[in-house]
Design a protein around this motif. Structure first.
Motif, mmCIF file in Angstrom:
data_model
loop_
_atom_site.group_PDB
_atom_site.id
_atom_site.type_symbol
_atom_site.label_atom_id
_atom_site.label_comp_id
_atom_site.label_asym_id
_atom_site.label_seq_id
_atom_site.Cartn_x
_atom_site.Cartn_y
_atom_site.Cartn_z
ATOM 1 N N PHE A 162 4.784 -1.237 -4.167
ATOM 2 C CA PHE A 162 4.352 -0.137 -3.319
ATOM 3 C C PHE A 162 3.088 -0.584 -2.601
ATOM 4 O O PHE A 162 2.118 -0.988 -3.244
ATOM 5 N N GLN A 163 3.115 -0.543 -1.271
ATOM 6 C CA GLN A 163 1.957 -0.929 -0.460
ATOM 7 C C GLN A 163 1.015 0.276 -0.429
ATOM 8 O O GLN A 163 1.166 1.181 0.377
ATOM 9 N N SER A 164 0.035 0.304 -1.358
ATOM 10 C CA SER A 164 -0.843 1.469 -1.487
ATOM 11 C C SER A 164 -1.916 1.530 -0.401
ATOM 12 O O SER A 164 -2.489 2.586 -0.160
ATOM 13 N N SER A 165 -2.191 0.417 0.238
ATOM 14 C CA SER A 165 -3.093 0.353 1.393
ATOM 15 C C SER A 165 -2.756 -0.930 2.141
ATOM 16 O O SER A 165 -1.972 -1.742 1.642
ATOM 17 N N ASP A 166 -3.323 -1.119 3.310
ATOM 18 C CA ASP A 166 -2.986 -2.333 4.067
ATOM 19 C C ASP A 166 -3.293 -3.611 3.286
ATOM 20 O O ASP A 166 -2.479 -4.528 3.294
ATOM 21 N N PRO A 167 -4.437 -3.708 2.564
ATOM 22 C CA PRO A 167 -4.712 -4.967 1.873
ATOM 23 C C PRO A 167 -4.149 -5.069 0.452
ATOM 24 O O PRO A 167 -4.238 -6.124 -0.160
ATOM 25 N N VAL A 168 -3.573 -3.994 -0.091
ATOM 26 C CA VAL A 168 -3.174 -4.006 -1.506
ATOM 27 C C VAL A 168 -1.749 -3.483 -1.683
ATOM 28 O O VAL A 168 -1.361 -2.470 -1.112
ATOM 29 N N PHE B 42 -1.653 -5.478 -9.526
ATOM 30 C CA PHE B 42 -2.494 -5.065 -8.404
ATOM 31 C C PHE B 42 -2.717 -6.327 -7.587
ATOM 32 O O PHE B 42 -3.399 -7.243 -8.023
ATOM 33 N N ASP B 43 -2.081 -6.396 -6.429
ATOM 34 C CA ASP B 43 -2.087 -7.612 -5.622
ATOM 35 C C ASP B 43 -2.863 -7.389 -4.334
ATOM 36 O O ASP B 43 -2.385 -6.719 -3.423
ATOM 37 N N THR B 44 -4.087 -7.932 -4.287
ATOM 38 C CA THR B 44 -4.851 -7.938 -3.046
ATOM 39 C C THR B 44 -4.284 -9.089 -2.225
ATOM 40 O O THR B 44 -4.424 -10.249 -2.606
ATOM 41 N N LEU B 45 -3.636 -8.781 -1.124
ATOM 42 C CA LEU B 45 -2.813 -9.754 -0.411
ATOM 43 C C LEU B 45 -3.587 -10.975 0.083
ATOM 44 O O LEU B 45 -3.022 -12.052 0.183
ATOM 45 N N GLN B 46 -4.883 -10.843 0.377
ATOM 46 C CA GLN B 46 -5.658 -11.976 0.854
ATOM 47 C C GLN B 46 -6.224 -12.805 -0.293
ATOM 48 O O GLN B 46 -6.869 -13.814 -0.064
#
Length: 162
Positions: free
Chosen positions: A62-68, A82-86
């Motif tokens: 689930f993309q809970s926000s643009d960066p996560v 919890f995956d911080t995409l950057q």
């Protein structure tokens, strides 16, 4: 020789392994983590680089926000990642570890939205519950437990069990 830690969801459909330890085990009190955990906070620890591998199943995201984005089991709903995409690595929920006590929290983040009574939780009376509200009490839960054990298994569910 590197110590590893494993974990997974409640039903056993998703399992993961971490080579080495976790960085920055903490409790996050932000409102987004509260909702994602369905709880007052979410305990997280970061697995740097390629230390985390998924050894069974494929989590939902689930993309809970643009960066996560947040990973979970599609079968039982357990929050797992919890995956911080950057970022170079990914956090796991500490409660999904087979040994959640292995990484005691070192900090509390997002305290601006921490529930006001959080500090008082440790002062509440504690009790063992017999579960006399269930036919057969605690024995009925133990004898019908469908939860994955706190260790890796070759297959799950066990043959002949659902």
């Amino acid at each position: 020789m590197s110590r590893h830690h494993s974990g997974g969801c409640q039903c056993g459909a998703i399992r993961y392994r971490i080579e080495g330890g976790l960085d920055y085990p903490h409790l996050c009190h932000c409102r987004m983590c509260q909702k994602a955990a369905g709880n007052y906070f979410m305990p997280l620890g970061f697995a740097p680089g390629k230390m985390l591998s998924i050894t069974r199943g494929e989590p939902g995201w689930f993309q809970s926000s643009d960066p996560v984005r947040r990973g979970f089991c599609r079968d039982c709903g357990t929050p797992l990642f919890f995956d911080t995409l950057q970022s170079d690595g990914m956090a796991v929920t500490l409660g999904s570890l087979d040994d959640p006590a292995a990484f005691p929290p070192v900090s509390q983040d997002g305290i601006e939205t921490r529930v006001p009574f959080f500090a008082a939780l440790g002062t509440l009376p504690g009790k063992n519950v017999d579960r006399d509200d269930l036919p057969g009490g605690l024995a009925s839960i133990a004898s019908t437990n469908h939860q994955h054990p706190d260790h890796d298994t070759e297959a799950w569910p066990r043959e002949g069990k659902s």
